[in-house]
Design a protein around this motif. Structure first.
Motif, mmCIF file in Angstrom:
data_model
loop_
_atom_site.group_PDB
_atom_site.id
_atom_site.type_symbol
_atom_site.label_atom_id
_atom_site.label_comp_id
_atom_site.label_asym_id
_atom_site.label_seq_id
_atom_site.Cartn_x
_atom_site.Cartn_y
_atom_site.Cartn_z
ATOM 1 N N ALA A 113 23.722 -33.617 -2.901
ATOM 2 C CA ALA A 113 24.265 -34.761 -2.051
ATOM 3 C C ALA A 113 23.103 -35.783 -1.282
ATOM 4 O O ALA A 113 23.316 -36.886 -0.752
ATOM 5 C CB ALA A 113 25.370 -34.319 -1.159
ATOM 6 N N ASP A 114 22.091 -34.944 -0.773
ATOM 7 C CA ASP A 114 21.009 -35.373 0.041
ATOM 8 C C ASP A 114 19.719 -34.532 0.027
ATOM 9 O O ASP A 114 19.964 -33.284 -0.230
ATOM 10 C CB ASP A 114 21.416 -35.855 1.495
ATOM 11 C CG ASP A 114 20.897 -36.948 1.839
ATOM 12 O OD1 ASP A 114 19.700 -37.380 1.272
ATOM 13 O OD2 ASP A 114 21.285 -37.544 2.992
ATOM 14 N N LEU A 115 18.718 -34.889 0.769
ATOM 15 C CA LEU A 115 17.514 -34.145 0.888
ATOM 16 C C LEU A 115 17.333 -34.362 2.427
ATOM 17 O O LEU A 115 17.472 -35.191 2.992
ATOM 18 C CB LEU A 115 16.430 -34.372 -0.184
ATOM 19 C CG LEU A 115 16.573 -34.468 -1.461
ATOM 20 C CD1 LEU A 115 15.388 -35.234 -2.538
ATOM 21 C CD2 LEU A 115 16.462 -32.988 -1.861
ATOM 22 N N ILE A 116 16.297 -33.318 2.894
ATOM 23 C CA ILE A 116 16.085 -33.308 4.360
ATOM 24 C C ILE A 116 15.501 -34.641 4.801
ATOM 25 O O ILE A 116 15.724 -35.312 5.855
ATOM 26 C CB ILE A 116 15.385 -32.220 4.959
ATOM 27 C CG1 ILE A 116 16.133 -30.702 4.750
ATOM 28 C CG2 ILE A 116 14.858 -32.375 6.100
ATOM 29 C CD1 ILE A 116 17.348 -30.895 5.448
ATOM 30 N N GLU A 117 14.453 -35.030 3.986
ATOM 31 C CA GLU A 117 13.599 -36.461 4.087
ATOM 32 C C GLU A 117 14.435 -37.431 3.781
ATOM 33 O O GLU A 117 14.592 -37.598 2.654
ATOM 34 C CB GLU A 117 12.323 -36.277 3.811
ATOM 35 C CG GLU A 117 11.309 -35.281 4.386
ATOM 36 C CD GLU A 117 11.064 -35.541 5.848
ATOM 37 O OE1 GLU A 117 10.911 -36.783 6.374
ATOM 38 O OE2 GLU A 117 10.822 -34.774 6.598
ATOM 39 N N ASP A 118 14.715 -38.390 4.523
ATOM 40 C CA ASP A 118 15.767 -39.424 4.118
ATOM 41 C C ASP A 118 15.185 -40.500 3.179
ATOM 42 O O ASP A 118 16.116 -40.819 2.183
ATOM 43 C CB ASP A 118 16.050 -40.479 5.390
ATOM 44 C CG ASP A 118 16.901 -39.718 6.583
ATOM 45 O OD1 ASP A 118 17.819 -39.071 5.859
ATOM 46 O OD2 ASP A 118 16.849 -40.301 7.505
ATOM 47 N N GLU A 119 13.978 -40.712 2.862
ATOM 48 C CA GLU A 119 13.196 -41.482 1.845
ATOM 49 C C GLU A 119 13.041 -40.802 0.620
ATOM 50 O O GLU A 119 12.788 -41.125 -0.358
ATOM 51 C CB GLU A 119 12.071 -42.052 2.494
ATOM 52 C CG GLU A 119 12.056 -43.020 3.544
ATOM 53 C CD GLU A 119 10.557 -43.502 3.762
ATOM 54 O OE1 GLU A 119 9.937 -44.065 2.842
ATOM 55 O OE2 GLU A 119 10.031 -42.917 4.870
ATOM 56 N N ALA A 120 13.286 -39.381 0.421
ATOM 57 C CA ALA A 120 12.942 -38.537 -0.558
ATOM 58 C C ALA A 120 14.212 -38.769 -1.644
ATOM 59 O O ALA A 120 15.422 -38.555 -1.371
ATOM 60 C CB ALA A 120 12.850 -37.014 -0.260
ATOM 61 N N LEU A 121 13.782 -39.161 -2.831
ATOM 62 C CA LEU A 121 14.876 -39.148 -3.849
ATOM 63 C C LEU A 121 14.670 -37.957 -4.642
ATOM 64 O O LEU A 121 15.712 -37.799 -5.544
ATOM 65 C CB LEU A 121 14.362 -40.496 -4.655
ATOM 66 C CG LEU A 121 14.281 -41.588 -4.074
ATOM 67 C CD1 LEU A 121 13.973 -42.917 -4.887
ATOM 68 C CD2 LEU A 121 15.904 -42.197 -3.495
ATOM 69 N N VAL A 122 13.717 -37.179 -4.565
ATOM 70 C CA VAL A 122 13.544 -35.894 -5.714
ATOM 71 C C VAL A 122 13.038 -35.019 -4.941
ATOM 72 O O VAL A 122 11.850 -35.271 -4.341
ATOM 73 C CB VAL A 122 12.928 -36.484 -7.083
ATOM 74 C CG1 VAL A 122 11.678 -36.865 -6.856
ATOM 75 C CG2 VAL A 122 13.033 -35.298 -7.902
ATOM 76 N N GLU A 123 13.191 -33.563 -4.958
ATOM 77 C CA GLU A 123 12.508 -32.512 -4.550
ATOM 78 C C GLU A 123 12.413 -31.495 -5.831
ATOM 79 O O GLU A 123 13.435 -31.309 -6.533
ATOM 80 C CB GLU A 123 13.197 -31.982 -3.419
ATOM 81 C CG GLU A 123 12.380 -30.730 -2.769
ATOM 82 C CD GLU A 123 12.929 -30.157 -1.565
ATOM 83 O OE1 GLU A 123 12.824 -29.087 -1.449
ATOM 84 O OE2 GLU A 123 13.673 -31.094 -0.877
ATOM 85 N N ILE A 124 11.015 -31.115 -5.933
ATOM 86 C CA ILE A 124 11.043 -29.948 -6.942
ATOM 87 C C ILE A 124 10.051 -28.724 -6.631
ATOM 88 O O ILE A 124 9.139 -28.920 -5.811
ATOM 89 C CB ILE A 124 10.037 -30.593 -8.219
ATOM 90 C CG1 ILE A 124 10.740 -31.739 -8.924
ATOM 91 C CG2 ILE A 124 9.897 -29.526 -9.397
ATOM 92 C CD1 ILE A 124 9.989 -32.699 -9.844
ATOM 93 N N GLU A 125 10.672 -27.304 -6.682
ATOM 94 C CA GLU A 125 9.795 -26.467 -6.684
ATOM 95 C C GLU A 125 9.428 -25.727 -7.901
ATOM 96 O O GLU A 125 10.161 -25.933 -8.812
ATOM 97 C CB GLU A 125 10.727 -25.399 -5.622
ATOM 98 C CG GLU A 125 11.938 -24.966 -6.349
ATOM 99 C CD GLU A 125 12.942 -24.053 -5.446
ATOM 100 O OE1 GLU A 125 13.421 -23.294 -5.875
ATOM 101 O OE2 GLU A 125 12.622 -24.158 -4.104
ATOM 102 N N ALA A 126 8.330 -25.059 -7.915
ATOM 103 C CA ALA A 126 7.818 -24.379 -9.028
ATOM 104 C C ALA A 126 7.221 -23.170 -8.770
ATOM 105 O O ALA A 126 7.006 -22.507 -7.627
ATOM 106 C CB ALA A 126 6.673 -25.319 -9.731
ATOM 107 N N THR A 127 7.237 -22.173 -9.888
ATOM 108 C CA THR A 127 6.541 -21.047 -9.743
ATOM 109 C C THR A 127 5.595 -20.798 -10.783
ATOM 110 O O THR A 127 5.889 -21.666 -12.140
ATOM 111 C CB THR A 127 7.608 -20.062 -10.246
ATOM 112 O OG1 THR A 127 8.863 -19.991 -9.382
ATOM 113 C CG2 THR A 127 7.150 -18.481 -10.066
#
Length: 133
Positions: A113-127
């Motif tokens: 629904a949303d991300l913490i930073e208002d301008e962010a459209l995508v977030e990715i975490e990696a291993t």
């Protein structure tokens, strides 16, 4: 077990989280990366631009830990707009290959629904699994 906090040179210090944590067995976990640059500024306002910046951020963390793109074994993507992602599949692939080449780790994608930073459209975490010679 000990671990090392990974912070790429020249990046603004993360507050309340680590950009990367490298365990003694060589497993690197990145914090969720968003589309801002090392100064925590969103240069790109569009999905593809932010996605490419996110991937570059991940690669910067992996390289700061002594690894390469080929060491990334898993990614979890969080996107705010499924339609935006689906409408730009070709551009997504092109941007991905500019950063990671033809290395494709295991991936999951979640629509959120949303991300913490208002301008962010995508977030990715990696291993990543980094083996030191």
């Amino acid at each position: 077990m000990t671990h090392q906090i990974i912070q790429p040179d020249g990046w603004v210090q993360a507050k309340g989280y680590a950009n990367g944590v490298l365990t003694e067995d060589g497993t690197l976990y990145t914090g969720g990366q968003i589309g801002w640059n090392k100064d925590q500024v969103f240069v790109a306002k569009d999905f593809i631009g932010q996605m490419e910046q996110v991937l570059r951020n991940i690669l910067d963390i992996v390289e700061a830990a002594g690894g390469t793109a080929a060491d990334v074994v898993r990614m979890t993507w969080f996107v705010k707009d499924k339609k935006e992602y689906m409408a730009h599949q070709r551009e997504v692939g092109e941007a991905y290959r500019r950063v990671f080449g033809r290395h494709f780790p295991a991936m999951s994608m979640l629509v959120v629904a949303d991300l913490i930073e208002d301008e962010a459209l995508v977030e990715i975490e990696a291993t990543a699994k980094i083996t030191k010679a």
